[in-house]
Design an enzyme around this catalytic site. Structure first.
Site, PDB file in Angstrom:
ATOM      1  N   HIS A  34       0.869  -1.210   0.000  1.00 39.72           N
ATOM      2  CA  HIS A  34       0.000   0.000   0.000  1.00 39.72           C
ATOM      3  C   HIS A  34       0.889   1.237   0.000  1.00 39.72           C
ATOM      4  O   HIS A  34       1.499   1.574   1.007  1.00 39.72           O
ATOM      5  CB  HIS A  34      -0.909   0.016   1.235  1.00 39.72           C
ATOM      6  CG  HIS A  34      -1.832   1.195   1.267  1.00 39.72           C
ATOM      7  ND1 HIS A  34      -3.204   1.059   1.318  1.00 39.72           N
ATOM      8  CD2 HIS A  34      -1.605   2.532   1.235  1.00 39.72           C
ATOM      9  CE1 HIS A  34      -3.755   2.259   1.315  1.00 39.72           C
ATOM     10  NE2 HIS A  34      -2.809   3.179   1.281  1.00 39.72           N
ATOM     11  N   HIS A  36       1.583   5.386  -1.729  1.00 37.76           N
ATOM     12  CA  HIS A  36       1.225   6.562  -2.535  1.00 37.76           C
ATOM     13  C   HIS A  36       2.496   7.124  -3.164  1.00 37.76           C
ATOM     14  O   HIS A  36       3.398   7.562  -2.442  1.00 37.76           O
ATOM     15  CB  HIS A  36       0.564   7.640  -1.664  1.00 37.76           C
ATOM     16  CG  HIS A  36      -0.694   7.160  -1.015  1.00 37.76           C
ATOM     17  ND1 HIS A  36      -1.932   7.285  -1.608  1.00 37.76           N
ATOM     18  CD2 HIS A  36      -0.903   6.515   0.158  1.00 37.76           C
ATOM     19  CE1 HIS A  36      -2.849   6.753  -0.821  1.00 37.76           C
ATOM     20  NE2 HIS A  36      -2.257   6.279   0.263  1.00 37.76           N
ATOM     21  N   LYS A 120      -9.304   0.004  -5.693  1.00 46.03           N
ATOM     22  CA  LYS A 120      -9.362   0.690  -4.404  1.00 46.03           C
ATOM     23  C   LYS A 120     -10.729   1.292  -4.152  1.00 46.03           C
ATOM     24  O   LYS A 120     -11.253   2.033  -4.978  1.00 46.03           O
ATOM     25  CB  LYS A 120      -8.288   1.798  -4.385  1.00 46.03           C
ATOM     26  CG  LYS A 120      -8.168   2.530  -3.065  1.00 46.03           C
ATOM     27  CD  LYS A 120      -7.692   1.603  -1.961  1.00 46.03           C
ATOM     28  CE  LYS A 120      -7.929   2.207  -0.587  1.00 46.03           C
ATOM     29  NZ  LYS A 120      -6.774   2.881  -0.048  1.00 46.03           N
ATOM     30  N   HIS A 157     -10.457   1.311   1.949  1.00 44.76           N
ATOM     31  CA  HIS A 157     -10.238   2.301   3.007  1.00 44.76           C
ATOM     32  C   HIS A 157     -11.450   2.193   3.926  1.00 44.76           C
ATOM     33  O   HIS A 157     -12.534   2.650   3.595  1.00 44.76           O
ATOM     34  CB  HIS A 157     -10.114   3.718   2.422  1.00 44.76           C
ATOM     35  CG  HIS A 157      -9.804   4.729   3.483  1.00 44.76           C
ATOM     36  ND1 HIS A 157      -8.572   5.335   3.609  1.00 44.76           N
ATOM     37  CD2 HIS A 157     -10.553   5.210   4.509  1.00 44.76           C
ATOM     38  CE1 HIS A 157      -8.582   6.143   4.657  1.00 44.76           C
ATOM     39  NE2 HIS A 157      -9.771   6.092   5.216  1.00 44.76           N
ATOM     40  N   HIS A 195      -4.454  -0.535   5.802  1.00 45.15           N
ATOM     41  CA  HIS A 195      -3.981   0.216   6.975  1.00 45.15           C
ATOM     42  C   HIS A 195      -4.944   0.155   8.154  1.00 45.15           C
ATOM     43  O   HIS A 195      -5.488   1.166   8.575  1.00 45.15           O
ATOM     44  CB  HIS A 195      -3.647   1.673   6.621  1.00 45.15           C
ATOM     45  CG  HIS A 195      -4.629   2.368   5.708  1.00 45.15           C
ATOM     46  ND1 HIS A 195      -5.969   2.430   5.956  1.00 45.15           N
ATOM     47  CD2 HIS A 195      -4.434   3.035   4.551  1.00 45.15           C
ATOM     48  CE1 HIS A 195      -6.560   3.111   4.994  1.00 45.15           C
ATOM     49  NE2 HIS A 195      -5.657   3.479   4.118  1.00 45.15           N
ATOM     50  N   ASP A 268       1.526   2.652   3.572  1.00 49.25           N
ATOM     51  CA  ASP A 268       0.694   3.856   3.434  1.00 49.25           C
ATOM     52  C   ASP A 268       1.558   5.117   3.487  1.00 49.25           C
ATOM     53  O   ASP A 268       1.125   6.142   4.012  1.00 49.25           O
ATOM     54  CB  ASP A 268      -0.424   3.915   4.478  1.00 49.25           C
ATOM     55  CG  ASP A 268      -1.483   4.957   4.118  1.00 49.25           C
ATOM     56  OD1 ASP A 268      -1.598   5.322   2.932  1.00 49.25           O
ATOM     57  OD2 ASP A 268      -2.177   5.422   5.036  1.00 49.25           O
TER      58      ASP A 268
END
Ligand code: NCD
Ligand code: ZN
Length: 367
Positions: A34, A36, A120, A157, A195, A268
């Site tokens: 995971h 970004h 996602k 999420h 997460h 994350d």
């Protein structure tokens, strides 16, 4: 007499502990499930940090505009590959951003592409760049059914956006209202709860079948919510889902160290320019890619569970995603170093987790 015996015993065990202390960890090269990476000028600023440690990463699609189609995911993948440091090897595993309008045909295309490894699910408004997310799970039904049929994981999420729910309870509310019913209705759907931050999420994931797994960040393993308020407000410790009470951190650490293959590494790492965090309405996200493995090692070390670190970091993720485990190695040594106070981030700067403070482990450069 008894006291003397006890003293001797405790001395002996202390000595044993010291001599058995692990100062070097060799791991099969891990992956980040995971991450970004952002885009444009920010992408080449953060990518080398991840490439240093990980062979592959599941790349989040919450760009502006979001990565909602396979065509967009393929183009983003090319931009990532073009930004790789010369001579490096790294495989970005792409994701699609689920919306109310994602079609079953798009899911077919995604799977056929061979590069999209997950979809996602952001509840609309839950976190950074989630405005185009799903407004009600029923709206995503056609896409979810195609994913169930094809075995493409849904990456969730897990927080409700209902503002009447206390911020610290939004993960639990999401499990009760959305995730548990979804898993019941679609038992074949593969789901990664991303997460996770609560013992409720740990229990939920444990209670489900092998289709349901979860990622754990280094910051949620190392810190509880007090970290956001040490001596004042600390915007660089603000992320979503927000850090929780100590009892939850302990449950997360127990899950990570349990050896249960449902729990695996996902940093994350979520970079935001310094000025967008140090402001009157700061962005959510912690940047940890500069020292992700070092931070995880510290968490496992503190828990006395370094023997469980490799499976969590390097085996459970690829096994869940049905990808081969990596073959290379990374080595970490017990050695103190201070995290830089900031890194360049395009024309801006980026404050990493633990900025200017000591880290206890250091990854050795590749031999
Ligand atoms: C992430 C981001 O900045 O993109 N922020 C965060 O606090 N974790 C989005 C997310 O994963 O929720
Ligand atoms: Zn994220």
């Amino acid at each position: 007499m008894n006291a003397t015996v006890a003293l001797t015993e405790s001395k002996t065990s202390a000595t044993t502990t010291t001599s058995a202390r692990i100062d070097r960890i060799e791991l099969t090269r891990p992956d980040d499930w995971h991450l970004h990476l952002r885009d444009g000028e920010y992408l080449p600023a953060v990518l080398p940090h991840t490439v240093r440690q990980f062979a592959r990463a599941i790349v989040m699609p919450n760009l502006r505009p979001p990565v909602t189609t396979t065509v967009m995911a393929l183009a983003y993948r090319e931009r990532i590959l073009a930004a790789l440091p010369a001579g490096s090897r790294f495989e970005p595993l792409m994701t699609l951003y689920l919306t109310d309008r994602t079609t079953a045909a798009e899911i077919d295309t995604a799977v056929a592409s061979g590069v999209v490894k997950g979809v996602k699910y952001y509840p609309a408004g839950a976190t950074t760049n989630s405005d185009s997310g799903v407004t009600h799970v029923d709206r995503a039904r056609p896409a979810l059914e195609a994913m169930q049929r094809l075995g493409l994981p849904l990456l969730v999420h897990g927080e409700v956006t209902d503002t009447s729910v206390d911020l610290f309870d939004r993960e639990r509310a999401f499990i009760d209202r959305v995730l548990a019913p979804l898993v019941r209705d679609m038992p074949g759907l593969r789901v990664v709860m991303e997460h996770i931050t609560t013992r409720d999420a740990v229990s939920f994931v444990e209670s489900c079948g092998p289709e349901v797994a979860a990622t754990l960040t280094p910051h949620h393993l190392l810190m509880n919510r007090n970290a956001i308020f040490v001596g004042g407000i600390r915007p660089h410790y603000y992320c979503l889902p927000v850090l929780k009470r100590e009892v939850h951190r302990q449950a997360l650490m127990d899950a990570a160290a349990s050896g249960n293959p449902k729990f695996f590494l996902g940093t994350d790492s979520a970079p935001h320019a310094r000025h967008t965090k140090e402001t009157d309405c700061g962005c959510a996200g912690c940047f940890n890619a500069h020292a992700a493995l070092e931070l995880y090692a510290e968490a496992f070390d503190r828990a006395g569970a370094l023997d469980r670190f490799e499976a969590f970091a390097s085996f459970h993720g690829p096994d869940y995603y049905r990808l081969p485990r990596n073959t290379g190695k990374v080595v970490l040594v017990r050695e103190s170093w201070d995290a830089p106070v900031e890194y360049p981030y395009g024309a801006d700067t980026l404050v990493p987790l633990r900025a200017g403070e000591p880290l206890q482990w250091r990854q050795l450069p590749e031999a």
